[in-house]
Design a protein around this motif. Structure first.
Motif, PDB file in Angstrom:
ATOM      1  N   LYS A 283       0.863  -1.178  -0.030  1.00 30.87           N
ATOM      2  CA  LYS A 283      -0.057   0.004  -0.006  1.00 30.87           C
ATOM      3  C   LYS A 283       0.784   1.099  -0.004  1.00 30.87           C
ATOM      4  O   LYS A 283       0.631   2.106  -0.665  1.00 30.87           O
ATOM      5  CB  LYS A 283      -0.805   0.152   1.195  1.00 30.87           C
ATOM      6  CG  LYS A 283      -2.010  -0.854   1.244  1.00 30.87           C
ATOM      7  CD  LYS A 283      -2.844  -0.828   2.570  1.00 30.87           C
ATOM      8  CE  LYS A 283      -2.023  -1.263   3.691  1.00 30.87           C
ATOM      9  NZ  LYS A 283      -2.039  -2.728   3.822  1.00 30.87           N
ATOM     10  N   THR A 284       1.800   1.287   0.912  1.00 32.03           N
ATOM     11  CA  THR A 284       2.678   2.539   1.073  1.00 32.03           C
ATOM     12  C   THR A 284       3.369   2.789  -0.072  1.00 32.03           C
ATOM     13  O   THR A 284       3.534   3.835  -0.804  1.00 32.03           O
ATOM     14  CB  THR A 284       3.700   2.474   2.341  1.00 32.03           C
ATOM     15  OG1 THR A 284       2.723   2.207   3.404  1.00 32.03           O
ATOM     16  CG2 THR A 284       4.267   3.658   2.617  1.00 32.03           C
ATOM     17  N   THR A 285       4.072   1.769  -0.719  1.00 35.09           N
ATOM     18  CA  THR A 285       4.710   1.949  -1.841  1.00 35.09           C
ATOM     19  C   THR A 285       3.947   2.312  -3.167  1.00 35.09           C
ATOM     20  O   THR A 285       4.399   3.264  -3.903  1.00 35.09           O
ATOM     21  CB  THR A 285       5.782   0.715  -2.455  1.00 35.09           C
ATOM     22  OG1 THR A 285       6.217   0.105  -0.941  1.00 35.09           O
ATOM     23  CG2 THR A 285       6.850   0.964  -3.219  1.00 35.09           C
ATOM     24  N   THR A 286       2.756   1.684  -3.230  1.00 32.55           N
ATOM     25  CA  THR A 286       2.027   2.131  -4.301  1.00 32.55           C
ATOM     26  C   THR A 286       1.525   3.658  -4.190  1.00 32.55           C
ATOM     27  O   THR A 286       1.333   4.132  -5.255  1.00 32.55           O
ATOM     28  CB  THR A 286       0.595   1.145  -4.385  1.00 32.55           C
ATOM     29  OG1 THR A 286       1.176  -0.368  -4.396  1.00 32.55           O
ATOM     30  CG2 THR A 286      -0.253   1.545  -5.412  1.00 32.55           C
TER      31      THR A 286
ATOM     32  N   LYS B 262      13.613   1.380   5.587  1.00 31.56           N
ATOM     33  CA  LYS B 262      13.231  -0.094   6.169  1.00 31.56           C
ATOM     34  C   LYS B 262      12.583  -0.962   4.912  1.00 31.56           C
ATOM     35  O   LYS B 262      11.901  -1.724   5.030  1.00 31.56           O
ATOM     36  CB  LYS B 262      12.472  -0.256   7.266  1.00 31.56           C
ATOM     37  CG  LYS B 262      13.096   0.359   8.740  1.00 31.56           C
ATOM     38  CD  LYS B 262      12.446  -0.265   9.639  1.00 31.56           C
ATOM     39  CE  LYS B 262      12.901   0.430  11.000  1.00 31.56           C
ATOM     40  NZ  LYS B 262      12.323   1.849  11.125  1.00 31.56           N
ATOM     41  N   ARG B 263      12.538  -0.216   3.733  1.00 33.49           N
ATOM     42  CA  ARG B 263      11.973  -0.789   2.639  1.00 33.49           C
ATOM     43  C   ARG B 263      12.936  -1.137   1.366  1.00 33.49           C
ATOM     44  O   ARG B 263      12.606  -0.776   0.296  1.00 33.49           O
ATOM     45  CB  ARG B 263      10.622  -0.063   2.132  1.00 33.49           C
ATOM     46  CG  ARG B 263       9.650  -0.165   2.907  1.00 33.49           C
ATOM     47  CD  ARG B 263       8.384   0.840   2.615  1.00 33.49           C
ATOM     48  NE  ARG B 263       7.179   0.896   3.554  1.00 33.49           N
ATOM     49  CZ  ARG B 263       6.953   1.815   4.237  1.00 33.49           C
ATOM     50  NH1 ARG B 263       7.963   2.458   4.364  1.00 33.49           N
ATOM     51  NH2 ARG B 263       5.942   1.708   4.994  1.00 33.49           N
ATOM     52  N   GLY B 264      14.000  -1.432   1.720  1.00 31.26           N
ATOM     53  CA  GLY B 264      15.120  -1.733   0.731  1.00 31.26           C
ATOM     54  C   GLY B 264      15.975  -0.762   0.574  1.00 31.26           C
ATOM     55  O   GLY B 264      16.941  -0.783  -0.396  1.00 31.26           O
TER      56      GLY B 264
ATOM     57  N   LEU C 259      18.104  -8.312   4.736  1.00 24.30           N
ATOM     58  CA  LEU C 259      17.427  -8.528   6.016  1.00 24.30           C
ATOM     59  C   LEU C 259      15.904  -8.298   5.488  1.00 24.30           C
ATOM     60  O   LEU C 259      15.433  -7.258   5.341  1.00 24.30           O
ATOM     61  CB  LEU C 259      17.753  -7.309   7.030  1.00 24.30           C
ATOM     62  CG  LEU C 259      19.021  -7.323   7.621  1.00 24.30           C
ATOM     63  CD1 LEU C 259      19.166  -6.222   8.527  1.00 24.30           C
ATOM     64  CD2 LEU C 259      19.432  -8.752   8.167  1.00 24.30           C
ATOM     65  N   LYS C 260      15.110  -9.093   5.964  1.00 20.01           N
ATOM     66  CA  LYS C 260      13.558  -9.032   5.712  1.00 20.01           C
ATOM     67  C   LYS C 260      12.573  -9.858   6.532  1.00 20.01           C
ATOM     68  O   LYS C 260      12.976 -11.070   6.708  1.00 20.01           O
ATOM     69  CB  LYS C 260      13.418  -9.530   3.937  1.00 20.01           C
ATOM     70  CG  LYS C 260      11.923  -9.074   3.829  1.00 20.01           C
ATOM     71  CD  LYS C 260      11.854  -9.195   2.326  1.00 20.01           C
ATOM     72  CE  LYS C 260      10.441  -8.750   1.632  1.00 20.01           C
ATOM     73  NZ  LYS C 260      10.179  -7.487   2.056  1.00 20.01           N
ATOM     74  N   ALA C 261      11.703  -9.323   7.212  1.00 22.05           N
ATOM     75  CA  ALA C 261      10.899 -10.051   8.160  1.00 22.05           C
ATOM     76  C   ALA C 261       9.485  -9.168   8.426  1.00 22.05           C
ATOM     77  O   ALA C 261       9.537  -8.063   7.963  1.00 22.05           O
ATOM     78  CB  ALA C 261      11.628 -10.180   9.583  1.00 22.05           C
TER      79      ALA C 261
END
Ligand code: ADP
Length: 459
Positions: A121-124, A325-327, A441-443
């Motif tokens: 949602k946020t990225t879109t 935190k999104r890449g 790092l992803k979780a």
């Protein structure tokens, strides 16, 4: 929007001895950050009651406070700066804030675009706002202010000069999107996907989630447009009966706005060609992973539907970079650490792992925290993500169900280890990461995997 206290009181049916002509220049629910001349809404949150902070808000320069006399201790504040709202409901102050936001939205009269979906949602929303921002004066949701507090607070930031508002709409339960749409009255609705998150609130499973996302489409006016991800079969089905009012985007042939991936550039992004309305345009997207191609296409679909040139839409997206935190990439002792700890799901994890595999590096390491709220399939989904790690040099599973991810990786001959906490993952990285490595790092948010990065310190 700047309003007088008199106008506001009229709209929310408030009473009091306040100065009707006093101007309100902003709106807030936080007494610590409230600005001079803003209106404080004493909403009752889960942990704190805004009524305990009315005095602080007024002392910090608030023009006035919207309160319920049921909750206020009257001796603490200046009566002449109170707007008292009817006490019919326990959250009547919140209700007043939502009502005011609704009135402001109507008075403004421009186009609201609602964005929802299980993931992205946020990225879109950022992609839609980036594209439209190249041509229009856009108001967008800040961060993920996407709930019953955040949506009205965003609408209250509308100014007459805004031409479009791009609003993120989140939900955990059925009915929530409908309620947000009632406040915001979106003319266009973007749906990114339907995935098994928050399953605990949806006994009927993923179909219940689809139904809840569909509330956005149902809430559109008769001439409203639905911008739908054609790669997601449940979202694609929302187009039924909408005819030309449904605009599909995606990588498959049915999509009206279609992205064709030419080359995956690893974590540096993707090179695509975008096709829409008989035209084609190259797009070098700098957001990592194939899921971001879809997020970008949603932005392009909104842009071309708004009458923008396809090339202008693509140019606006090329300037986008991953947000915190999104890449985003952190350098540590000559290694690159991709901080994608904001959230995770199996599709996005696999897409990021594929991007990692295509990234030049001495060694590629995945630190994968558990993925929450996946329902009864959770174990199997973790295992299959682990099985997809072939080609990765080392895998660290963090917490709970990530144990199954580690088992999946080991079953494919991939070096893998399980640790219980993000701090332990940080320790592992400190001991094992070498110059030239790239680490993903992803979780899920609940794992707080960024603590692994904090444990590394800023060396
Ligand atoms: P949300 O606002 O819905 O939580 P975000 O845009 O903040 O979504 O992205 C959170 C995480 O969700 C990203 O780090 C990524 O892993 C994943 N994600 C983003 N876009 C998509 C997508 N289109 N499909 C699946 N997962 C996605």
């Amino acid at each position: 929007m700047t309003l007088t206290l008199g106008q506001i009181a009229d709209w929310i049916h408030a009473e009091g001895d306040f100065d009707e002509d006093a101007k309100v220049v902003g709106y807030s629910i936080d007494s610590r950050t409230i600005g001079a001349g803003e209106l404080f809404f004493a909403v009752r949150g889960e942990r704190v009651d805004g009524h305990d902070y009315v005095g602080a808000a007024l002392a910090n320069g608030a023009a006035a406070a919207v309160v319920s006399m049921r909750w206020l201790r009257p001796e603490t504040v200046d009566e002449k700066r109170l707007l008292r709202v009817p006490e019919s409901e326990s959250d009547c102050v919140l209700h007043s804030m939502q009502e005011l936001a609704h009135r402001v939205r109507r008075a403004w009269g421009g186009r609201v675009i609602g964005v929802t979906g299980s993931a992205g949602k946020t990225t879109t929303k950022e992609c839609v706002a980036a594209v439209l921002g190249a041509r229009f004066n856009v108001l967008k949701t800040e961060g993920n202010y996407n709930n019953h507090f955040g949506v009205p607070l965003t609408l209250l930031r509308l100014q007459p000069e805004h031409e479009v508002a791009v609003l993120e709409m989140g939900m955990n339960h059925a009915g929530e999107i409908r309620a947000l749409a009632r406040i915001a009255e979106p003319e266009w609705g973007v749906v990114s996907n339907v995935a098994p998150v928050h399953l605990e609130f949806f006994p009927e499973g993923i179909e219940g989630i689809a139904r809840a996302k569909y509330e956005l489409v149902e809430s559109l006016p008769a001439d409203g447009l639905a911008i739908l991800n054609a790669d997601d079969e449940r979202v694609a089905a929302f187009a039924r009966g909408m005819g030309e009012r449904a605009i599909s985007y995606g990588t498959n042939e049915r999509a009206r706005v279609r992205g064709v991936v030419i080359e995956e550039l690893g974590l540096a992004g993707t090179q695509c060609v975008v096709k829409a309305g008989g035209e084609a345009c190259g797009l070098r997207l700098q957001l990592p992973g194939q899921h971001n191609v879809l997020n970008a296409l949603a932005g392009i679909a909104c842009g071309v539907t708004s009458g923008m040139e396809l090339a202008a839409c693509c140019a606006a997206l090329e300037a986008m970079r991953p947000t915190s935190k999104r890449g985003d990439v952190v350098e540590w002792r000559g290694a690159r650490v991709i901080n994608d700890t904001y959230n995770s799901n199996p599709r996005a994890l696999e897409s990021m792992v594929e991007a990692l595999k295509k990234t030049p590096a001495t060694r590629r390491i995945v630190v994968a925290g558990e993925m929450l709220e996946l329902g009864p399939q959770a174990e199997a989904l973790h295992r299959s993500c682990g099985e997809a790690m072939t080609g990765i040099d080392a895998v660290v599973g963090v917490r709970g169900l990530a144990r199954h991810l580690v088992e999946g990786a080991l079953s494919k001959g991939v070096k893998a280890e399980f640790v219980e906490t993000p701090e332990a993952a940080g320790e592992w990285l400190r001991e094992n990461v070498r110059e030239g490595d790239v680490v993903l790092l992803k979780a899920s948010r609940g794992v707080r995997l960024e603590r692994a990065l904090e444990a590394l310190g800023g060396e």
